[in-house]
Design an enzyme around this catalytic site. Structure first.
Site, PDB file in Angstrom:
ATOM      1  N   CYS A 354       0.788  -1.231   0.000  1.00  0.00           N
ATOM      2  CA  CYS A 354       0.000   0.000   0.000  1.00  0.00           C
ATOM      3  C   CYS A 354       0.825   1.288   0.000  1.00  0.00           C
ATOM      4  CB  CYS A 354      -1.041   0.019   1.115  1.00  0.00           C
ATOM      5  SG  CYS A 354      -0.751  -1.084   2.462  1.00  0.00           S
ATOM      6  N   ARG A 383       7.091 -11.436   4.697  1.00  0.00           N
ATOM      7  CA  ARG A 383       6.701 -11.291   6.095  1.00  0.00           C
ATOM      8  C   ARG A 383       7.460 -12.322   6.906  1.00  0.00           C
ATOM      9  NH1 ARG A 383       0.195 -10.252   5.224  1.00  0.00           N
ATOM     10  NH2 ARG A 383       0.517  -8.515   3.775  1.00  0.00           N
ATOM     11  N   GLN A 401       0.936 -10.854  -3.751  1.00  0.00           N
ATOM     12  CA  GLN A 401      -0.476 -10.503  -3.598  1.00  0.00           C
ATOM     13  C   GLN A 401      -1.012  -9.951  -4.907  1.00  0.00           C
ATOM     14  OE1 GLN A 401      -0.078  -7.627  -0.333  1.00  0.00           O
ATOM     15  NE2 GLN A 401      -1.178  -9.105   0.931  1.00  0.00           N
ATOM     16  N   LYS A 488     -13.794  -4.346   7.502  1.00  0.00           N
ATOM     17  CA  LYS A 488     -13.577  -5.070   6.259  1.00  0.00           C
ATOM     18  C   LYS A 488     -14.647  -6.128   6.035  1.00  0.00           C
ATOM     19  CE  LYS A 488     -10.646  -8.690   8.219  1.00  0.00           C
ATOM     20  NZ  LYS A 488      -9.313  -9.201   8.430  1.00  0.00           N
TER      21      LYS A 488
END
Length: 661
Positions: A354, A383, A401, A488
RNA sequence: GCCGACUUGGCGCAAUUGGUAGCGCACCGCUCUUGUAAAGCGGGGGUUACGGGUUCGAGUCCCGUAGUCGGCUCCA
């Protein structure tokens, strides 16, 4: 005395119990005025009573809970130092935690299972005894964990505790036919009336450590897992389901089908895709790109590492640094005394895309006319997942992603969310998943970790809920499950054998636009802050790859299959005939080859079937003469004498329509 | 990260109480070649995850490391 039985008025004598109401032995407990009770419950005037059958959800839980007691009894008989933790029913079974000096081993499980079977045969009654706190403490003086639970009561233990409830305490005694108490446990109940009801439909499945009360600062207890069912057949069916899941395990299929691997030399949680896995992945990605382009997304690219200041601004380094790989320290220079001569820079592998997309947004001033701005990237992120959580392709340290960030005005939010959700569901269906439900994760009231003002949360949550409901799918609330920066929706998909996987998430973000001071100029000439939507459709390509592998059990539909067609000549003389057909198919983009190896035809059929090739085309003298081929499918089904044009059409249509065969 | 189990040719597995690694598939070579899930013969391939230790001798026992698996915790 008058009670209500299953909605009808019913006369019973004074002192009657559940045993007097039901002859049906499959009724193992009662629902009295909405509360679960033992069959031995003494009925009261005016009670509204229903039976709980052993094969209902409630009945299965009771059976499993009682089986857990039986396990605990067996454990304390065989291991007298074992202290009791908790032992609730869970999905398909139960567990019980024990504090023991030595961890259990698989041999112990066999001994315990044997002992449990003996206890079933002993016909022990489960007898409820109401006790005061003091009595309970006295009787359980040697059970430190139970004492702790008594001290906590249910308020702190949480809903769903099977040991202690809001009201008084109760103990369940396992009573021998001669009236002696074989064993007892602090428990709310209810239980099956007699150990015989447990029968042989149970098994101990595994042993593992678990933190006391789920807190990693607490001591680890030994947890024994088991499964329990009303019948042996139901247990066998369950174990068969587990085996089916094992057969579909993407880690196993990945090696068998030569799709991907995790070389030790690279490191844990870092996958390489082999050529065949590469085909699947590329086709998945290509189709996703095509659909995103059609849906108005713009494609962006960003690097894998960045200087630390970007993640300071985004907040990642404050909030999630333990989930990130440590910094690469660059450019620092020290003098002979070890003093800093030149200040260095920390670079980090990115855990999220992002901030990069935000910088693209910020690269120049933005007009409302550009919104919604939809940026899409197959972004590789890293990660530092704890070693114990890594799991095949579904939990990795390096992944890609299919990430998009949408920048919208508040007015556009609802319509954009609606179209995103539909887009997501539509695309997932094209990959073969079609059984969904939605989860709405919202803020936990009063928890200070959630940023942004309440009014935005309330309206945004309402918008998400409205959009979710409009989809017509089942909507499961997940209170407190929101990210700190916004609510979300997540899309949960059920696979071919009924397991659910969290797939896409659509996440609102009120935080990053603030932190990066994002603005656009609206029609009124004023600067306004856009709302950001994070959206990953597959979650990660790797994970989705794993899910699809398991969903299809490796039988990928033709459009995804690494090898779509293999030609098998009945004898070598007919190989050329198949080569001609294959050349035409290849010219149309089909992936395939003619197997000219010197294996026998039957062997080739076996090999390529095991390799999950969707179309095997056989041809011998008869076919060559008649200009036909014979289809053999993975199911074993065969279709003979198919004309060449028809054969090509069957294959090309199945591929272009993304149909399974 | 924590607890436990496990790690033997590419894959699946064997190897009495410690006595010096074997099988099937796959691979390579040769022979054979007609209708829907394994043709025959021969061959090559392992420092038993890695590093220490005990022992006359370790795949087997002990310690450490790494990895895998099952859970726990975690999953922004």
């Amino acid at each position: 005395m008058e009670i209500e039985l299953a909605g009808k008025t019913h006369q019973v004598s004074e002192g009657a119990t559940g045993f007097d109401l039901f002859e049906d032995r499959s009724v193992i407990a009662l629902l009295v005025n909405g509360e679960q009770k033992d069959l031995a419950y003494a009925l009261q005037q005016g009670d509204s009573v229903e039976g709980i059958s052993i094969d209902s959800d409630a009945g299965l839980s009771i059976l499993r809970h009682s089986t857990a007691h039986l396990l605990a009894q067996a454990v304390q008989e065989l291991f007298d130092e074992a202290k009791l933790g908790i032992g609730p029913p869970i999905q398909d079974g139960f567990y019980y935690d024990f504090d023991v000096p030595e961890p259990f081993n698989p041999e112990d499980l066999k001994r315990l299972e044997k002992r449990m079977k003996e206890l079933v045969g002993k016909s022990q009654k489960f007898v409820r005894v109401e006790v005061s706190d003091d009595e309970a403490k006295k009787r359980l003086a040697h059970e430190p964990y139970k004492l702790e639970l008594i001290g906590l009561k249910s308020a702190d233990v949480g809903e769903g505790s099977v040991e202690v409830g809001a009201g008084g305490l109760s103990i369940y005694e396992n009573v021998n036919p001669d009236g002696s108490v074989a064993w007892f446990d602090l428990c709310r109940g209810p239980h099956v009336p007699n150990s015989r009801m447990i029968g042989k439909g149970f098994a101990l499945t595994r042993v593992a450590a678990a933190y006391w009360r789920g807190n990693e600062n607490n001591k680890q207890l030994q947890r024994i897992y088991g499964t329990a069912w009303p019948t042996v057949e139901a247990k066998e069916a369950y174990l068969e389901r587990l085996q089916e899941a094992q057969r579909r395990d993407h880690r196993k299929l990945g090696a068998e089908l030569d799709l991907f691997s995790f070389p030790d030399e690279i490191g844990s949680g870092l996958a390489v895709f082999h050529p065949k896995g590469g085909v699947i992945r590329r086709v998945m990605e290509d189709y996703s790109r095509q659909r995103h382009e059609e849906a108005g997304y713009e494609f962006v690219y960003s690097p894998h590492i960045t200087k630390s200041n970007l993640f300071e601004t985004s907040g990642h380094l404050q909030w999630y640094s333990e989930g990130m790989f440590p910094a690469l320290k660059l450019d620092a220079e020290l003098d002979a005394d070890g003093k800093v001569k030149k200040q260095g820079q920390d670079y980090y592998l990115k855990p999220m895309n992002c901030p990069f997309h935000i910088l693209i947004f910020k690269s120049r001033s933005r007009s409302y006319r550009e919104l919604p701005l939809r940026m899409f990237e197959f972004g590789s992120v890293y990660r530092y997942e704890k070693s114990g959580v890594l799991h095949g392709l579904t939990r990795v340290r390096g992944m890609t992603q299919d990430d998009a960030h949408l920048f919208v005005t508040p007015e556009q939010l609802e319509s954009e969310l609606t179209s995103v959700l539909n887009f997501v569901l539509d695309l997932l269906r094209d990959y073969g998943l079609d059984d969904f439900y939605l989860e709405l994760s919202t803020k936990e009231e009063g928890n200070p970790k959630f940023v942004g003002d309440d009014a935005i949360w309330t309206s945004a949550t309402a918008t998400l809920e409205k959009v979710a409901k409009a989809s017509g799918l089942e909507l499961v609330p997940d209170p407190g499950g929101a990210a700190f920066y916004g609510p979300k929706i997540s899309v949960q998909a059920r696979d071919a054998i009924g397991r659910t996987w969290q797939m896409s998430t659509i996440q609102l973000d009120f935080n990053l636009p603030d932190r990066f001071d994002l603005e656009y100029v609206a029609s009124d000439g004023e600067r306004h802050r856009p709302i950001m939507i994070h959206r990953a459709l597959f979650g990660s390509i790797e994970r989705f790859f794993g899910v699809l592998t398991e969903h299809y059990a490796g039988h990928f539909p033709p459009w995804l299959a690494p090898v779509q067609v293999v030609g098998i000549p009945v004898a070598d003389d007919f190989a050329e005939y198949l080569e001609d057909l294959m050349a035409e198919l290849k010219a149309s983009g089909v992936r395939g080859f003619v197997d000219r190896s010197d294996s026998r035809m039957q062997k080739k059929i076996r090999d390529h079937t095991l390799d999950r090739v969707p179309f095997l085309l056989l041809a011998g003298e008869r076919d060559a003469g008649a200009k036909t081929v014979s289809f053999r499918y993975r199911s074993g089904e065969q279709v003979n004498d198919v004309g060449l044009e028809e054969a090509k059409k069957i294959i090309l249509d199945a591929i272009s329509e993304r149909r399974q065969v």
